[in-house]
Write a protein that holds these residues in place. Structure first.
Motif, PDB file in Angstrom:
ATOM      1  N   PRO A   1       0.923  -1.169   0.063  1.00  0.00           N
ATOM      2  CA  PRO A   1       0.236   0.215  -0.044  1.00  0.00           C
ATOM      3  C   PRO A   1       0.745   1.329  -0.309  1.00  0.00           C
ATOM      4  N   ASP A   2       2.168   1.135   0.298  1.00  0.00           N
ATOM      5  CA  ASP A   2       2.629   2.320   0.648  1.00  0.00           C
ATOM      6  C   ASP A   2       4.044   2.654  -0.756  1.00  0.00           C
ATOM      7  N   SER A   3       4.349   2.203  -2.018  1.00  0.00           N
ATOM      8  CA  SER A   3       4.000   1.446  -3.119  1.00  0.00           C
ATOM      9  C   SER A   3       3.411   2.492  -4.024  1.00  0.00           C
ATOM     10  N   PRO A   4       3.837   3.597  -4.703  1.00  0.00           N
ATOM     11  CA  PRO A   4       3.237   3.942  -5.817  1.00  0.00           C
ATOM     12  C   PRO A   4       2.219   3.286  -6.657  1.00  0.00           C
ATOM     13  N   ALA A   5       3.029   2.347  -7.065  1.00  0.00           N
ATOM     14  CA  ALA A   5       2.854   0.963  -7.432  1.00  0.00           C
ATOM     15  C   ALA A   5       1.148   0.574  -7.551  1.00  0.00           C
ATOM     16  N   ASN A   6       1.024   1.037  -5.927  1.00  0.00           N
ATOM     17  CA  ASN A   6      -0.407   0.049  -5.647  1.00  0.00           C
ATOM     18  C   ASN A   6      -1.533   1.142  -6.236  1.00  0.00           C
ATOM     19  N   SER A   7      -1.188   2.076  -6.749  1.00  0.00           N
ATOM     20  CA  SER A   7      -2.498   3.109  -7.548  1.00  0.00           C
ATOM     21  C   SER A   7      -2.492   3.393  -8.642  1.00  0.00           C
ATOM     22  N   ARG A   8      -1.169   2.125  -9.078  1.00  0.00           N
ATOM     23  CA  ARG A   8      -1.043   1.182 -11.183  1.00  0.00           C
ATOM     24  C   ARG A   8      -1.895   0.209 -10.609  1.00  0.00           C
ATOM     25  N   THR A   9      -2.691  -0.279 -11.369  1.00  0.00           N
ATOM     26  CA  THR A   9      -3.148  -1.271 -12.521  1.00  0.00           C
ATOM     27  C   THR A   9      -1.956  -1.302 -13.508  1.00  0.00           C
ATOM     28  N   TYR A  10      -2.538  -3.075 -14.163  1.00  0.00           N
ATOM     29  CA  TYR A  10      -1.937  -3.252 -15.659  1.00  0.00           C
ATOM     30  C   TYR A  10      -2.402  -2.005 -16.844  1.00  0.00           C
ATOM     31  N   LEU A  11      -4.283  -2.183 -16.334  1.00  0.00           N
ATOM     32  CA  LEU A  11      -4.781  -0.997 -17.329  1.00  0.00           C
ATOM     33  C   LEU A  11      -3.857   0.113 -17.268  1.00  0.00           C
ATOM     34  N   SER A  12      -3.316   0.887 -16.659  1.00  0.00           N
ATOM     35  CA  SER A  12      -2.267   1.930 -16.687  1.00  0.00           C
ATOM     36  C   SER A  12      -1.142   2.166 -17.469  1.00  0.00           C
ATOM     37  N   LEU A  13      -0.675   0.196 -17.408  1.00  0.00           N
ATOM     38  CA  LEU A  13      -0.028   0.002 -18.511  1.00  0.00           C
ATOM     39  C   LEU A  13      -0.337   0.956 -19.625  1.00  0.00           C
ATOM     40  N   LEU A  14      -1.138  -0.178 -20.100  1.00  0.00           N
ATOM     41  CA  LEU A  14      -2.281  -0.044 -21.257  1.00  0.00           C
ATOM     42  C   LEU A  14      -2.283   1.102 -21.883  1.00  0.00           C
ATOM     43  N   LEU A  15      -3.011   2.093 -21.039  1.00  0.00           N
ATOM     44  CA  LEU A  15      -3.245   3.257 -21.245  1.00  0.00           C
ATOM     45  C   LEU A  15      -2.177   4.238 -21.541  1.00  0.00           C
ATOM     46  N   SER A  16      -0.568   4.112 -21.247  1.00  0.00           N
ATOM     47  CA  SER A  16       0.136   4.338 -21.090  1.00  0.00           C
ATOM     48  C   SER A  16       0.964   4.299 -22.472  1.00  0.00           C
ATOM     49  N   LEU A  17       0.877   2.849 -22.739  1.00  0.00           N
ATOM     50  CA  LEU A  17       1.016   2.373 -24.054  1.00  0.00           C
ATOM     51  C   LEU A  17      -0.131   3.689 -25.281  1.00  0.00           C
ATOM     52  N   PHE A  18      -1.463   3.647 -24.638  1.00  0.00           N
ATOM     53  CA  PHE A  18      -1.768   4.453 -25.732  1.00  0.00           C
ATOM     54  C   PHE A  18      -1.219   5.982 -26.278  1.00  0.00           C
ATOM     55  N   GLN A  19      -0.414   6.579 -25.222  1.00  0.00           N
ATOM     56  CA  GLN A  19      -0.405   7.693 -25.323  1.00  0.00           C
ATOM     57  C   GLN A  19       1.509   7.217 -25.537  1.00  0.00           C
ATOM     58  N   LYS A  20       1.818   6.444 -25.941  1.00  0.00           N
ATOM     59  CA  LYS A  20       3.212   6.353 -26.351  1.00  0.00           C
ATOM     60  C   LYS A  20       2.989   6.367 -27.870  1.00  0.00           C
ATOM     61  N   THR A  21       2.375   5.566 -28.480  1.00  0.00           N
ATOM     62  CA  THR A  21       2.052   5.023 -30.139  1.00  0.00           C
ATOM     63  C   THR A  21       1.717   6.034 -30.811  1.00  0.00           C
TER      64      THR A  21
END
Length: 702
Positions: free
Chosen positions: A514-534
């Protein structure tokens, strides 16, 4: 007014050589004790025609003095040429021809003198003179000099001897030297080659492949005629040169490395011609497969015969035969055996050739396995199935690719896909390979196979439980091979479609701390990051379609029982709170114009989002794009013509699409106005209100 429930779009249907020119000498092969078997190549094939033969040898006999005078006159022509040019060396069998043009230095040969020779040859021939053999040998020797090629053709001497080889019951010695003259005269001389082709003289030369006294010359003659000359290549292919050579190889009647090389290269030339494949008998394919699987075949010959095999397997008749006669095992063994050749035994160019060979084999195996008969002849539990399944764990990339493609072509029925996953657990090997260091081509093939598997029944749950979301998520960043990114995004959509559990897995935190910033990010977050980059519209669209699938499934769950609805609402809240930009990929779907059905799917999803308070915030965020907002305005104002009696099916489809898109856009605007998201600028709100009043007035006026 339009319906206040989003109208779901129809699911898109996109689911899911160097030439060797050589001189021909008088050398004969060693005596052969083998019998030449009968082959049905003596008769011209349908559509071909028999060339003219030499005149009958029933003319009046010549006196010894006449014969001797004619022969000496012939010798004198070439002796004077040698005295002028210097004697030329007798080369080895098929020694390389010089390419230089000697005409400028030597001057043109006396075509008129050769025409006189042509007349004398006719007399010697018709009289049955014993000097005929000596005369043709002198001419054949002279044909080794490139400067005589043109005059031989222009004077009619070449055609004279073409007619000789097209004649039955000719002495082998005459045939041998006639062939030498023909082969040398045609080397690098297209005018002479055209003369051969125009009267279809390749037929009798191919027929002589089965004469042991001249086979060693007749094959190189055909090769010389064909080299870099497409009309001859097409003709010999249509005249059955391929099958004739295959039977010679089958019967072990080709001796010597040089002759083998010409044989294999001619096989390849014939296979490159459509008629060469189409006119081949069914017996050709098993012979090719047998040659390609010979452990002792030289590399250069393997290349030729494999290219020949690939050409045959582009033809539907041979694809079908390959399956029904169970030759597929032999074809895949050619691919496997290619890895038995150690790289240090090959030159760098050969290594590249071998790589291209594997690619071509995989392409034809893909075509064969896509043939409808394949799944019937090679079901699950067949020996071929077991072999391909074992290749999934191989380190050789093209074996893995082959296994994925062929098994993937088997996985086109739900019951087969279900058995592959539940019974054979094939997905475990595939996911393990995705987690490894496989090359892009392998990754792409695996993803395509998994996508087929994910369509059937409960397979989505099996794949989700096996960790497919986590495994595939790392490939979203595989930017060196965009095709892999696209396939990974497409597989994700397929896996989560109609699967609430897999959507939950897609929305799991990247870290349980719960103390990790990655706790508030999901696998969908990674997919949305791909959307922003491609920059790839297909990838962006595929991500958008994934969001649509999420919204659709959550909405359906919310319509069910109380407990299920609560789960769905919680997941919906997580979707919108953790992914403020979740509607942007859907906006891309509606603004693209290449796939109309995808556009309609996007309007449906945006309407669903806007109907929920948190979802409306995401929709407002996507409306920051002026192109999306303007398109929304235009879609709401769309005026659709009434149905007409003469309306075509396409016109009807387009009309109904416009209605559905307009209605969903109206539902979207109504949802925004109803939920009144705090992020909606006042100016935009007023514009939307005015838009709806205009719509209301339009409907009231009807």
């Amino acid at each position: 007014m339009a319906s206040q429930h989003p109208l779901e779009a129809t699911e898109p249907s996109t689911e899911d050589r160097q030439a060797h020119k050589q001189l021909i000498t008088e050398q004969k092969p060693e005596e052969q004790n083998q019998l030449y078997s009968t082959v049905p190549t003596d008769t011209p094939l349908p559509g071909s025609f028999a060339p003219p033969s030499a005149p009958l040898r029933n003319g009046p006999k010549l006196s010894n003095e006449q014969e001797e005078e004619m022969f000496r006159a012939l010798q004198a022509i070439f002796q004077s040429a040698e005295e002028e040019d210097g004697s030329f060396e007798v080369h080895e069998l098929l020694d390389s021809l010089a390419d230089g043009d000697e005409d400028a230095r030597r001057g043109r040969r006396n075509v008129i003198a050769l025409k006189e020779v042509r007349d004398n040859l006719n007399l010697l021939w018709r009289s049955g003179s014993d000097y005929m053999v000596r005369a043709v040998e002198v001419l054949a020797n002279g044909s080794r000099d490139p400067t005589w090629r043109g005059p031989f053709g222009q004077s009619g001497i070449l055609e004279f001897f073409l007619r000789v080889v097209a004649t039955d019951d000719v002495d082998d010695d005459i045939l041998l030297h006639s062939l030498r003259l023909i082969g040398n005269s045609c080397a690098d001389t297209n005018e002479n080659r055209q003369l051969v082709v125009d009267r279809n003289y390749t037929i009798p030369i191919i027929k002589l492949f089965r004469n042991p006294a001249v086979a060693h010359v007749s094959i190189p003659v055909i090769f010389n005629i064909c080299t870099d000359f497409e009309p001859a290549q097409a003709q010999v292919a249509a005249n059955g040169v391929g099958y004739s050579l295959l039977t010679l190889l089958r019967d072990d009647l080709i001796e010597g490395n040089a002759l083998l090389t010409y044989t294999y290269e001619l096989l390849e030339i014939a296979a490159e011609q459509a008629q060469g494949v189409e006119r081949s008998p069914d017996a050709a394919l098993p012979l090719i497969v047998k040659l390609a699987t010979d452990d002792n075949i030289d590399f250069v010959h393997l290349v030729s015969v494999t290219n020949c095999l690939a050409a045959y397997l582009q033809n539907e008749r041979f694809q079908s035969q390959c399956i029904t006669c169970h030759l597929v095992e032999g074809v895949i063994s050619v691919l496997r055996r290619s890895y038995d050749r150690a790289p240090h035994d090959l030159a760098p160019d050969d290594i590249q050739i071998l790589a291209q060979l594997r690619l071509r084999l995989n392409q034809v195996l893909s075509d064969v396995s896509a043939f409808p008969l394949f799944s019937q002849s090679y079901p699950l539990r067949s020996e071929l199935f077991d072999t391909l399944r074992s290749w999934l764990n191989k380190s050789e990339d093209q074996l893995q690719v082959c296994a994925c493609v062929m098994l993937g072509n088997l996985a086109r029925e739900d019951n087969v896909c279900t058995s592959m996953v539940k019974e054979f657990r094939i997905h475990e090997s595939l996911l393990s390979a995705l987690n490894g260091d496989a090359k892009g081509a392998v990754l792409h093939a695996i993803l395509g196979f998994l996508k087929n598997l994910a369509i059937a029944g409960d397979n989505k749950e099996y794949l989700g439980s096996a960790g497919i979301i986590k495994v595939v998520s790392r490939l979203w960043a595989f930017d060196t091979v965009p095709q892999v990114q696209f396939s990974a995004a497409g597989l994700t959509r397929q896996v989560i479609s109609s699967s609430f559990n897999n959507i939950s897995r897609l929305l799991e935190p990247l870290s349980t701390d719960p103390d990790s910033p990655a706790n508030s990010r999901t696998y969908l977050s990674l997919l949305l990051s791909l959307f922003q980059k491609t920059d790839s519209t297909p990838i962006k669209t595929e991500i958008g379609r994934t969001i649509c699938a999420i919204c659709r499934t959550i909405n359906q769950r919310q319509q069910e029982g109380t407990e299920l609805a609560t789960e769905a609402s919680n997941l919906s809240e997580r979707l919108y709170k953790l992914h403020e930009d979740v509607a942007w990929p859907v906006g891309t779907m509606v603004t693209q114009k290449e796939w109309p059905v995808v556009q309609s799917e996007g309007w449906f999803a945006l309407a669903l989002m806007a109907s929920a308070p948190l979802g409306s915030l995401a929709v407002v965020d996507s409306l920051q794009s002026m192109s999306v907002f303007q398109l929304l305005n235009d879609t709401v104002k769309t005026i659709v013509s009434e149905e007409s009696a003469g309306e075509s099916a396409q016109e009807k489809t387009e009309r109904l699409k416009k209605i559905k898109d307009r209605d969903n856009a109206i539902i979207l605007v109504n949802g925004l106005l109803k939920n009144n998201p705090s992020t909606l600028p006042d100016a935009r709100k007023v514009m939307l209100e005015d838009l709806m009043r205009e719509v209301a007035e339009t409907y009231q006026g009807k």
